[in-house]
Design a protein around this motif. Sequence first.
Motif, PDB file in Angstrom:
ATOM      1  N   ALA A  51      24.225   6.780  12.231  1.00 31.37           N
ATOM      2  CA  ALA A  51      25.137   7.856  12.646  1.00 31.37           C
ATOM      3  C   ALA A  51      26.573   7.500  12.273  1.00 31.37           C
ATOM      4  CB  ALA A  51      24.998   8.120  14.142  1.00 31.37           C
ATOM      5  N   TRP A  52      26.970   6.264  12.541  1.00 30.84           N
ATOM      6  CA  TRP A  52      28.329   5.829  12.179  1.00 30.84           C
ATOM      7  C   TRP A  52      28.520   5.803  10.662  1.00 30.84           C
ATOM      8  CZ3 TRP A  52      32.465   6.042  14.892  1.00 30.84           C
ATOM      9  CH2 TRP A  52      32.399   5.940  16.269  1.00 30.84           C
ATOM     10  N   ILE A  53      27.530   5.306   9.954  1.00 32.49           N
ATOM     11  CA  ILE A  53      27.614   5.249   8.490  1.00 32.49           C
ATOM     12  C   ILE A  53      27.763   6.647   7.906  1.00 32.49           C
ATOM     13  CG2 ILE A  53      26.251   4.753   6.409  1.00 32.49           C
ATOM     14  CD1 ILE A  53      25.126   2.310   8.068  1.00 32.49           C
ATOM     15  N   ILE A  54      27.030   7.604   8.443  1.00 33.85           N
ATOM     16  CA  ILE A  54      27.096   8.983   7.943  1.00 33.85           C
ATOM     17  C   ILE A  54      28.473   9.590   8.222  1.00 33.85           C
ATOM     18  CG2 ILE A  54      26.167  11.316   8.278  1.00 33.85           C
ATOM     19  CD1 ILE A  54      23.391   9.842   8.719  1.00 33.85           C
ATOM     20  N   VAL A  55      28.988   9.406   9.422  1.00 32.83           N
ATOM     21  CA  VAL A  55      30.311   9.962   9.757  1.00 32.83           C
ATOM     22  C   VAL A  55      31.390   9.325   8.887  1.00 32.83           C
ATOM     23  CG1 VAL A  55      32.079  10.088  11.558  1.00 32.83           C
ATOM     24  CG2 VAL A  55      29.708  10.649  12.105  1.00 32.83           C
ATOM     25  N   ILE A  56      31.375   8.001   8.804  1.00 33.56           N
ATOM     26  CA  ILE A  56      32.383   7.306   7.987  1.00 33.56           C
ATOM     27  C   ILE A  56      32.187   7.648   6.510  1.00 33.56           C
ATOM     28  CG2 ILE A  56      33.162   5.021   7.235  1.00 33.56           C
ATOM     29  CD1 ILE A  56      32.469   4.103  10.175  1.00 33.56           C
ATOM     30  N   GLY A  57      30.917   7.712   6.066  1.00 35.15           N
ATOM     31  CA  GLY A  57      30.635   8.075   4.677  1.00 35.15           C
ATOM     32  C   GLY A  57      31.103   9.480   4.338  1.00 35.15           C
ATOM     33  N   PHE A  58      30.976  10.393   5.300  1.00 34.95           N
ATOM     34  CA  PHE A  58      31.472  11.753   5.091  1.00 34.95           C
ATOM     35  C   PHE A  58      32.990  11.736   4.904  1.00 34.95           C
ATOM     36  CE2 PHE A  58      33.283  15.712   6.701  1.00 34.95           C
ATOM     37  CZ  PHE A  58      32.605  16.657   5.937  1.00 34.95           C
ATOM     38  N   LEU A  59      33.689  11.033   5.778  1.00 33.48           N
ATOM     39  CA  LEU A  59      35.154  10.983   5.704  1.00 33.48           C
ATOM     40  C   LEU A  59      35.639  10.302   4.429  1.00 33.48           C
ATOM     41  CD1 LEU A  59      35.888  10.144   9.439  1.00 33.48           C
ATOM     42  CD2 LEU A  59      36.138  12.367   8.289  1.00 33.48           C
ATOM     43  N   ILE A  60      35.033   9.188   4.078  1.00 35.37           N
ATOM     44  CA  ILE A  60      35.405   8.512   2.831  1.00 35.37           C
ATOM     45  C   ILE A  60      35.013   9.382   1.634  1.00 35.37           C
ATOM     46  CG2 ILE A  60      34.920   6.497   1.374  1.00 35.37           C
ATOM     47  CD1 ILE A  60      34.671   4.879   3.991  1.00 35.37           C
ATOM     48  N   GLY A  61      33.908  10.095   1.756  1.00 37.30           N
ATOM     49  CA  GLY A  61      33.461  10.984   0.686  1.00 37.30           C
ATOM     50  C   GLY A  61      34.453  12.094   0.385  1.00 37.30           C
ATOM     51  N   ILE A  62      35.136  12.580   1.407  1.00 39.05           N
ATOM     52  CA  ILE A  62      36.176  13.599   1.178  1.00 39.05           C
ATOM     53  C   ILE A  62      37.213  13.053   0.209  1.00 39.05           C
ATOM     54  CG2 ILE A  62      38.069  14.892   2.252  1.00 39.05           C
ATOM     55  CD1 ILE A  62      36.291  15.035   4.797  1.00 39.05           C
ATOM     56  N   TRP A  63      37.659  11.832   0.465  1.00 40.24           N
ATOM     57  CA  TRP A  63      38.644  11.188  -0.407  1.00 40.24           C
ATOM     58  C   TRP A  63      38.063  10.927  -1.790  1.00 40.24           C
ATOM     59  CZ3 TRP A  63      37.800   6.122  -2.175  1.00 40.24           C
ATOM     60  CH2 TRP A  63      38.817   5.623  -2.988  1.00 40.24           C
ATOM     61  N   ALA A  64      36.870  10.324  -1.848  1.00 40.27           N
ATOM     62  CA  ALA A  64      36.265   9.942  -3.129  1.00 40.27           C
ATOM     63  C   ALA A  64      36.006  11.166  -4.013  1.00 40.27           C
ATOM     64  CB  ALA A  64      34.967   9.173  -2.887  1.00 40.27           C
ATOM     65  N   CYS A  65      35.510  12.236  -3.418  1.00 41.64           N
ATOM     66  CA  CYS A  65      35.235  13.450  -4.201  1.00 41.64           C
ATOM     67  C   CYS A  65      36.513  14.150  -4.632  1.00 41.64           C
ATOM     68  CB  CYS A  65      34.315  14.382  -3.418  1.00 41.64           C
ATOM     69  SG  CYS A  65      32.630  13.727  -3.244  1.00 41.64           S
ATOM     70  N   LYS A  66      37.535  14.105  -3.801  1.00 40.72           N
ATOM     71  CA  LYS A  66      38.824  14.694  -4.184  1.00 40.72           C
ATOM     72  C   LYS A  66      39.406  13.955  -5.388  1.00 40.72           C
ATOM     73  CE  LYS A  66      43.518  15.456  -2.549  1.00 40.72           C
ATOM     74  NZ  LYS A  66      44.470  15.246  -1.448  1.00 40.72           N
ATOM     75  N   VAL A  67      39.435  12.627  -5.315  1.00 40.77           N
ATOM     76  CA  VAL A  67      39.986  11.816  -6.402  1.00 40.77           C
ATOM     77  C   VAL A  67      39.155  11.992  -7.675  1.00 40.77           C
ATOM     78  CG1 VAL A  67      40.345   9.423  -7.179  1.00 40.77           C
ATOM     79  CG2 VAL A  67      41.068  10.119  -4.883  1.00 40.77           C
ATOM     80  N   THR A  68      37.844  11.922  -7.544  1.00 44.99           N
ATOM     81  CA  THR A  68      36.967  12.021  -8.712  1.00 44.99           C
ATOM     82  C   THR A  68      37.049  13.405  -9.343  1.00 44.99           C
ATOM     83  OG1 THR A  68      35.498  10.365  -7.752  1.00 44.99           O
ATOM     84  CG2 THR A  68      34.595  11.720  -9.525  1.00 44.99           C
ATOM     85  N   GLY A  69      37.038  14.450  -8.516  1.00 45.97           N
ATOM     86  CA  GLY A  69      37.168  15.801  -9.046  1.00 45.97           C
ATOM     87  C   GLY A  69      38.477  15.992  -9.781  1.00 45.97           C
ATOM     88  N   LYS A  70      39.543  15.469  -9.213  1.00 44.50           N
ATOM     89  CA  LYS A  70      40.862  15.578  -9.860  1.00 44.50           C
ATOM     90  C   LYS A  70      40.869  14.829 -11.194  1.00 44.50           C
ATOM     91  CE  LYS A  70      45.737  14.632  -9.176  1.00 44.50           C
ATOM     92  NZ  LYS A  70      46.742  13.993  -8.329  1.00 44.50           N
ATOM     93  N   ASN A  71      40.327  13.617 -11.200  1.00 46.63           N
ATOM     94  CA  ASN A  71      40.327  12.822 -12.424  1.00 46.63           C
ATOM     95  C   ASN A  71      39.398  13.391 -13.499  1.00 46.63           C
ATOM     96  OD1 ASN A  71      42.170  11.086 -11.266  1.00 46.63           O
ATOM     97  ND2 ASN A  71      40.678   9.504 -10.790  1.00 46.63           N
ATOM     98  N   LEU A  72      38.324  14.047 -13.088  1.00 44.89           N
ATOM     99  CA  LEU A  72      37.405  14.654 -14.059  1.00 44.89           C
ATOM    100  C   LEU A  72      37.837  16.057 -14.468  1.00 44.89           C
ATOM    101  CD1 LEU A  72      33.947  13.515 -12.628  1.00 44.89           C
ATOM    102  CD2 LEU A  72      35.168  12.600 -14.620  1.00 44.89           C
TER     103      LEU A  72
END
Length: 155
Positions: A51-72
């Motif tokens: 549960a913690w991994i999913i919540v933290i992964g979701f929050l970090i994923g927001i950042w990772a997908c934003k950066v990756t989408g911008k760079n791509l």
Amino acid sequence: MLSHPAHILAQGFGSGLSPAVPGTMGTLFGWLSFNVLSQRWPEIFTTAGWAWIIVIGFLIGIWACKVTGKNLGVADHGSMVWDEIIAIWAVLLFVLPADARTQTWAFLIFRFFDMVKPPPIRYFDRHLKGGFGVMWDDIVAAFFTLLVFALWRAW
């Protein structure tokens, strides 16, 4: 993928780089990793741990997908599959313990909702942009998958 740490995560450790059906490959990677990690380190990958991994992964994923989408240059590039990974982990967290047949149904039902994007998933996919939008529509698809399972089990 290796040009930025966000890309490694957003592209599912390479699973999203598949030339065919990257979303499905990311979901398969999520399914496999959930089972392997849970079996290898059960003292860490408990229900609460996941549960913690999913919540933290979701929050970090927001950042990772934003950066990756911008760079791509594409906000929701097809190679970004961290959203599928987090979503299938959430599905499995609530479906397990389950046999391989039930897990296969969870995978297929989730992929159906993620690919077809019936309302309201389609609304979120089209109107929410950036990293949050990339992550959120898959969480909604996971919710609908779990709703199907709840109805199936109640029936």
